[in-house]
Design an enzyme around this catalytic site. Structure first.
Site, short mmCIF file in Angstrom:
data_model
loop_
_atom_site.label_atom_id
_atom_site.label_comp_id
_atom_site.label_asym_id
_atom_site.label_seq_id
_atom_site.Cartn_x
_atom_site.Cartn_y
_atom_site.Cartn_z
N CYS A 213 0.81 -1.12 -0.05
CA CYS A 213 0.04 -0.29 0.21
C CYS A 213 0.86 1.26 0.02
O CYS A 213 1.69 1.66 0.91
CB CYS A 213 -0.78 -0.07 1.32
SG CYS A 213 -1.69 1.35 1.68
N GLU B 234 -5.39 2.87 -4.67
CA GLU B 234 -5.05 1.80 -5.44
C GLU B 234 -5.18 2.21 -6.85
O GLU B 234 -6.07 3.17 -7.07
CB GLU B 234 -5.33 0.42 -5.12
CG GLU B 234 -5.06 -0.18 -4.09
CD GLU B 234 -3.57 -0.48 -3.92
OE1 GLU B 234 -3.01 -0.23 -4.89
OE2 GLU B 234 -3.05 -0.96 -2.73
#
Length: 245
Positions: A29, A134
């Site tokens: 992430c 994302e």
């Protein structure tokens, strides 16, 4: 554990893969946001007593590796909010550029990987996040998505932290993506429900391993956002708004 603070001048950390315009391909992430209030942290942290500053954190809608953020670490029977730099650096690290490759720790290997092994045993933390980003390819271009909790203003990511001199750093623990969100990325942060927060930071390494294997993913929502978030210089609440058109 005594309360911690970041003291003195921080070593310069170089972010790899940066372009001249400040853009880079974020790993998982590799970008998140922190615009919660301490009142929200207290309200959604279950029975965990959290000691935090009187002033709410400065909102950051586009937090990138090597920037600072808040991490909750064990403090007696509760937790204390501490500012740390994103990208874990163990005490033995000679090259601060290692930080970019340690922004994430895979839950499957963190307990045995040398760079994370000590932190997994003794220094687990909670990374509060308002949501993360994302990217996926759509029509030949990378389209960012903002992912956030459906029923809460904050997510609690499992984290690991280290102290290297005066510098405090951390990593976000990741796991295989839940099937509901795997179309955006095959990995996701290990997100913890309020009943697991105290055990994650204060339990044994074996407790942490069990949590990593069994923790349920909270209900999530996501939407496409402006590609401007791909530039680390971009900031502001408009970055998390649904993309129009």
């Amino acid at each position: 554990m005594s309360r911690l603070s970041v003291i003195g001048r921080q070593p310069r950390v170089v972010v790899r893969n940066a372009t001249r315009r400040g853009e880079y391909a974020a790993p998982m992430c590799g970008r998140d946001s922190q615009f919660f209030t301490w009142r929200e942290i207290h309200a959604f942290s279950g029975g965990l007593a959290v000691s935090a500053p009187a002033q709410d954190p400065e909102p950051n809608y586009n937090r990138a590796p090597t920037q600072t953020g808040w991490v909750l670490v064990a403090d007696g029977d509760g937790a204390v909010a501490t500012e740390m730099r994103w990208g874990l650096l163990p005490s033995w690290a000679k090259d601060t550029r290692l930080a970019y490759s340690t922004i994430n720790a895979r839950c499957e290997t963190a307990a045995t990987k040398p760079v994370f092994r000590s932190a997994w045993k003794q220094r687990r933390g909670l990374v509060p996040s308002s949501g993360y980003y994302e990217w996926r390819m759509e029509d030949g271009a990378k389209q960012p998505y903002f992912i956030h909790a459906r029923n809460s203003p904050v997510l609690f990511f499992a984290g690991l932290w280290e102290q290297r001199g005066e510098l405090l750093t951390y990593s976000i623990v990741t796991r295989d993506a839940d099937p509901a969100i795997a179309h955006l990325h095959d990995r996701m942060p290990l997100m913890l429900s309020s009943d697991l927060l105290g055990t994650w930071i204060g339990g044994s390494p074996e407790d942490a391993a069990q949590i990593a294997l069994s923790a349920a993913t909270p209900e999530l929502d996501w939407h496409a956002v402006d590609p401007a978030v791909g530039n680390v210089r971009s900031s502001g609440a408009q970055l998390i708004r649904p993309r129009s058109g």
